[in-house]
Design a protein around this motif. Structure first.
Motif, PDB file in Angstrom:
ATOM      1  N   SER A 140       0.732  -1.293  -0.022  1.00 51.06           N
ATOM      2  CA  SER A 140       0.044   0.142   0.083  1.00 51.06           C
ATOM      3  C   SER A 140       0.909   1.352  -0.050  1.00 51.06           C
ATOM      4  N   ALA A 141       0.784   2.119  -1.107  1.00 47.13           N
ATOM      5  CA  ALA A 141       1.396   3.368  -1.042  1.00 47.13           C
ATOM      6  C   ALA A 141       0.694   4.355  -0.221  1.00 47.13           C
ATOM      7  N   PRO A 142       1.303   5.671  -0.023  1.00 47.02           N
ATOM      8  CA  PRO A 142       0.485   6.365   0.891  1.00 47.02           C
ATOM      9  C   PRO A 142      -0.499   6.949   0.365  1.00 47.02           C
ATOM     10  N   VAL A 143      -0.709   6.839  -1.236  1.00 42.64           N
ATOM     11  CA  VAL A 143      -1.950   7.761  -1.764  1.00 42.64           C
ATOM     12  C   VAL A 143      -3.136   6.321  -1.501  1.00 42.64           C
ATOM     13  N   ASN A 144      -2.823   5.103  -1.069  1.00 43.14           N
ATOM     14  CA  ASN A 144      -3.821   4.254  -0.866  1.00 43.14           C
ATOM     15  C   ASN A 144      -4.240   4.276   0.628  1.00 43.14           C
ATOM     16  N   GLU A 145      -3.727   4.923   1.401  1.00 44.54           N
ATOM     17  CA  GLU A 145      -3.978   4.775   2.844  1.00 44.54           C
ATOM     18  C   GLU A 145      -5.483   5.295   2.916  1.00 44.54           C
ATOM     19  N   ASN A 146      -6.375   4.378   3.555  1.00 42.85           N
ATOM     20  CA  ASN A 146      -7.631   4.846   3.754  1.00 42.85           C
ATOM     21  C   ASN A 146      -8.355   4.569   5.044  1.00 42.85           C
ATOM     22  N   LEU A 147      -8.776   5.664   5.702  1.00 50.45           N
ATOM     23  CA  LEU A 147      -9.368   5.403   7.167  1.00 50.45           C
ATOM     24  C   LEU A 147     -10.688   4.669   6.963  1.00 50.45           C
ATOM     25  N   ASN A 148     -11.399   4.464   5.921  1.00 50.09           N
ATOM     26  CA  ASN A 148     -12.601   3.908   5.987  1.00 50.09           C
ATOM     27  C   ASN A 148     -12.475   2.418   5.785  1.00 50.09           C
ATOM     28  N   VAL A 149     -11.351   1.838   6.196  1.00 49.89           N
ATOM     29  CA  VAL A 149     -11.448   0.243   6.202  1.00 49.89           C
ATOM     30  C   VAL A 149     -10.804  -0.068   7.433  1.00 49.89           C
ATOM     31  N   ALA A 150     -11.452  -1.203   8.071  1.00 50.27           N
ATOM     32  CA  ALA A 150     -10.984  -1.751   9.234  1.00 50.27           C
ATOM     33  C   ALA A 150     -10.949  -3.242   9.005  1.00 50.27           C
ATOM     34  N   PHE A 151      -9.825  -3.683   9.903  1.00 50.07           N
ATOM     35  CA  PHE A 151      -9.528  -5.334   9.640  1.00 50.07           C
ATOM     36  C   PHE A 151     -10.014  -5.820  11.004  1.00 50.07           C
ATOM     37  N   ALA A 152     -10.852  -7.172  10.766  1.00 48.73           N
ATOM     38  CA  ALA A 152     -11.378  -7.847  11.750  1.00 48.73           C
ATOM     39  C   ALA A 152     -10.364  -9.012  11.903  1.00 48.73           C
ATOM     40  N   PRO A 153     -10.339  -9.620  13.210  1.00 48.65           N
ATOM     41  CA  PRO A 153      -9.785 -10.841  13.442  1.00 48.65           C
ATOM     42  C   PRO A 153     -10.513 -11.957  12.687  1.00 48.65           C
ATOM     43  N   PHE A 154      -9.789 -12.954  11.932  1.00 48.09           N
ATOM     44  CA  PHE A 154     -10.420 -14.005  11.414  1.00 48.09           C
ATOM     45  C   PHE A 154     -11.520 -14.840  12.146  1.00 48.09           C
ATOM     46  N   ASN A 155     -12.651 -15.191  12.031  1.00 48.61           N
ATOM     47  CA  ASN A 155     -13.402 -16.067  12.574  1.00 48.61           C
ATOM     48  C   ASN A 155     -13.941 -15.244  13.940  1.00 48.61           C
ATOM     49  N   ASP A 156     -13.636 -14.154  14.232  1.00 49.45           N
ATOM     50  CA  ASP A 156     -14.283 -13.548  15.364  1.00 49.45           C
ATOM     51  C   ASP A 156     -15.708 -12.537  15.118  1.00 49.45           C
ATOM     52  N   ILE A 157     -16.489 -13.431  15.638  1.00 47.50           N
ATOM     53  CA  ILE A 157     -17.897 -12.872  15.249  1.00 47.50           C
ATOM     54  C   ILE A 157     -18.380 -11.815  16.248  1.00 47.50           C
ATOM     55  N   ASN A 158     -17.825 -11.753  17.432  1.00 47.59           N
ATOM     56  CA  ASN A 158     -18.004 -10.701  18.476  1.00 47.59           C
ATOM     57  C   ASN A 158     -17.631  -9.401  17.983  1.00 47.59           C
ATOM     58  N   PHE A 159     -16.401  -9.425  17.358  1.00 47.90           N
ATOM     59  CA  PHE A 159     -15.915  -8.103  16.980  1.00 47.90           C
ATOM     60  C   PHE A 159     -16.756  -7.717  15.491  1.00 47.90           C
ATOM     61  N   ILE A 160     -17.035  -8.616  14.844  1.00 49.99           N
ATOM     62  CA  ILE A 160     -17.911  -8.277  13.970  1.00 49.99           C
ATOM     63  C   ILE A 160     -19.410  -7.522  14.206  1.00 49.99           C
ATOM     64  N   ARG A 161     -20.033  -8.272  15.165  1.00 48.37           N
ATOM     65  CA  ARG A 161     -21.267  -7.783  15.545  1.00 48.37           C
ATOM     66  C   ARG A 161     -20.985  -6.276  16.292  1.00 48.37           C
ATOM     67  N   LYS A 162     -20.119  -5.883  16.950  1.00 47.32           N
ATOM     68  CA  LYS A 162     -19.675  -4.944  17.658  1.00 47.32           C
ATOM     69  C   LYS A 162     -19.419  -3.540  16.543  1.00 47.32           C
ATOM     70  N   GLU A 163     -18.652  -3.969  15.507  1.00 49.91           N
ATOM     71  CA  GLU A 163     -18.438  -3.141  14.309  1.00 49.91           C
ATOM     72  C   GLU A 163     -19.641  -2.759  13.398  1.00 49.91           C
ATOM     73  N   LEU A 164     -20.502  -3.790  12.981  1.00 54.23           N
ATOM     74  CA  LEU A 164     -21.469  -3.695  12.202  1.00 54.23           C
ATOM     75  C   LEU A 164     -22.826  -3.138  12.664  1.00 54.23           C
ATOM     76  N   ALA A 165     -22.638  -2.888  14.301  1.00 53.34           N
ATOM     77  CA  ALA A 165     -23.656  -2.427  14.909  1.00 53.34           C
ATOM     78  C   ALA A 165     -23.680  -0.913  14.777  1.00 53.34           C
ATOM     79  N   THR A 166     -22.765  -0.286  14.439  1.00 52.43           N
ATOM     80  CA  THR A 166     -22.717   0.948  14.005  1.00 52.43           C
ATOM     81  C   THR A 166     -23.335   1.367  12.573  1.00 52.43           C
ATOM     82  N   LYS A 167     -23.322   0.494  12.076  1.00 53.06           N
ATOM     83  CA  LYS A 167     -24.236   0.657  10.562  1.00 53.06           C
ATOM     84  C   LYS A 167     -23.492   1.741   9.932  1.00 53.06           C
TER      85      LYS A 167
END
Length: 373
Positions: A140-167
């Motif tokens: 990823s070059a500096p121009v590609n840096e994107n604050l709109n992307v987050a990374f979840a731990p693989f197979n961690d549904i609790n993390f997913i639920r918390k993040e997606l609850a923000t809609k």
């Protein structure tokens, strides 16, 4: 003019191919257990494939998408019948990165949200949004840096639920099986829960089946093991058996809007001829079933080898992890035993052979693999 260095790993000039074999300019034969990054689906230079492309080239190779190309509809119909998504729309482009880029953009158009949730160690491509959703900082070059992307731990549904609850997330993008990460298979129960929480929060579920799809896992799509449906599915690699092509399968709830998606070369006549040939061969030769059967045999036998720490995968997308680096073993396998394999990281072999690999060829690989370890 010199080529910009693409850093080839091995000093071998491959000039021919036939079925599951490739040949270098010195006449050496190699068993291909890598398929050129999972691209070769029906085998090198399959006669029917060559015939279809040659016949099309003798008619017309390319014309603009501003006119009707009925070959595109033939691809869509045959793909829908074989993949289990007959009512989905198909948008044709040229590469996996383009497929994912358009999928994410389409999701954002649909619900008006900006953020994307991807997964740690994911690889989705090297274009603007896809490299932002790829968890490999060096790509990823500096121009590609994107604050709109987050990374979840693989197979961690609790993390997913918390993040997606923000809609706030337009989409979740996940590989059917993580390839570059070392053949990491998501839990079926996790995939079911992921599908549910995406539905509950109005988040579009994008399945990146670029490497794990097109029959490679022993089902047409790897996510079908979890008995779920995705909102958008991206395909490439095996779709054209080496001819550059990709596609986005789109739920009917999305409505096409003029100008939102576009392409110059996508779905051209030659690409469609290649894709039609692949689907015809896969159906006639039952290659999805073959991938399942040969893959089951391979993994069962590999699990008997004590030097291998772990065997992961489904069908003919297989990872073999060792406790130590594999570079020397992989080099020996290539130059001494004449077998191509892939690798990811420092400790994992990656097997992505053509889907026509036979049990007999798998046994040849196993015998030679045991010799070098």
């Amino acid at each position: 003019m010199k080529l910009f260095d693409v850093f080839p790993l091995f000093d071998i000039n491959i000039v021919k191919g036939n079925g599951c074999y490739v040949y270098d300019d010195k006449g050496n034969e190699y068993l291909d257990l890598y398929g050129g990054h999972a691209v070769i689906s029906v085998g090198h230079t399959h006669p029917y494939y060559v015939e279809k492309i040659t016949d099309q080239l003798n008619k017309i190779g390319f014309y603009s998408n501003s006119v009707i190309n009925k070959l595109q509809q033939e691809v869509a119909q045959k793909l829908g019948e074989q993949c289990g998504y007959p009512d989905y729309f198909l948008f044709l482009i040229n590469s996996g990165a383009e497929a994912n880029e358009n999928a994410i953009k389409l999701a954002s158009f649909h619900n008006g949200r900006k953020k994307v949730l991807a997964f740690k160690k994911a690889f989705h491509g090297r274009t603007s949004v896809t490299v932002a959703t790829t968890d490999i900082p060096a790509y990823s070059a500096p121009v590609n840096e994107n604050l709109n992307v987050a990374f979840a731990p693989f197979n961690d549904i609790n993390f997913i639920r918390k993040e997606l609850a923000t809609k706030e997330y337009c989409s979740v993008i996940i590989e059917g099986i993580q390839g570059v990460a070392g053949i990491q298979v998501p839990d079926d129960s996790f995939m079911k829960q992921l599908r549910q929480v995406c539905t509950e929060t109005g988040t579009i579920l994008i399945l990146d089946e670029i490497q794990s799809g097109y029959g490679r896992s022993g089902k047409f799509f790897a996510h079908q093991y979890a008995d779920i449906e995705a909102d958008i599915i991206t395909v490439a690699k095996g779709i054209g058996n080496g001819f550059p092509m990709a596609g986005v399968l789109i739920n009917p709830m999305f409505k096409a809007v003029y100008g939102q998606l576009g392409t110059t070369f996508g779905g051209n006549h030659l690409a469609c001829a290649a894709a039609i040939a692949v689907l015809d061969i896969m159906k006639k030769e039952k290659l999805v079933e073959n991938a399942y059967n040969v893959g089951e045999f391979l993994m069962e036998e590999l699990k008997k080898i004590p030097q291998i720490k772990e065997v992961r995968g489904r069908g003919l997308i297989i990872g073999m992890e060792f406790d130590e680096p594999i570079k020397e073993k992989r080099t020996k396998l290539l130059f001494e035993e004449k077998i191509f394999t892939g690798a990811t990281g420092t400790n994992v072999f990656r097997l992505l052979p053509p889907l026509c690999l036979t049990i007999e060829q798998a046994k040849v690989f196993l015998d030679k693999f045991k010799k070098i370890i």
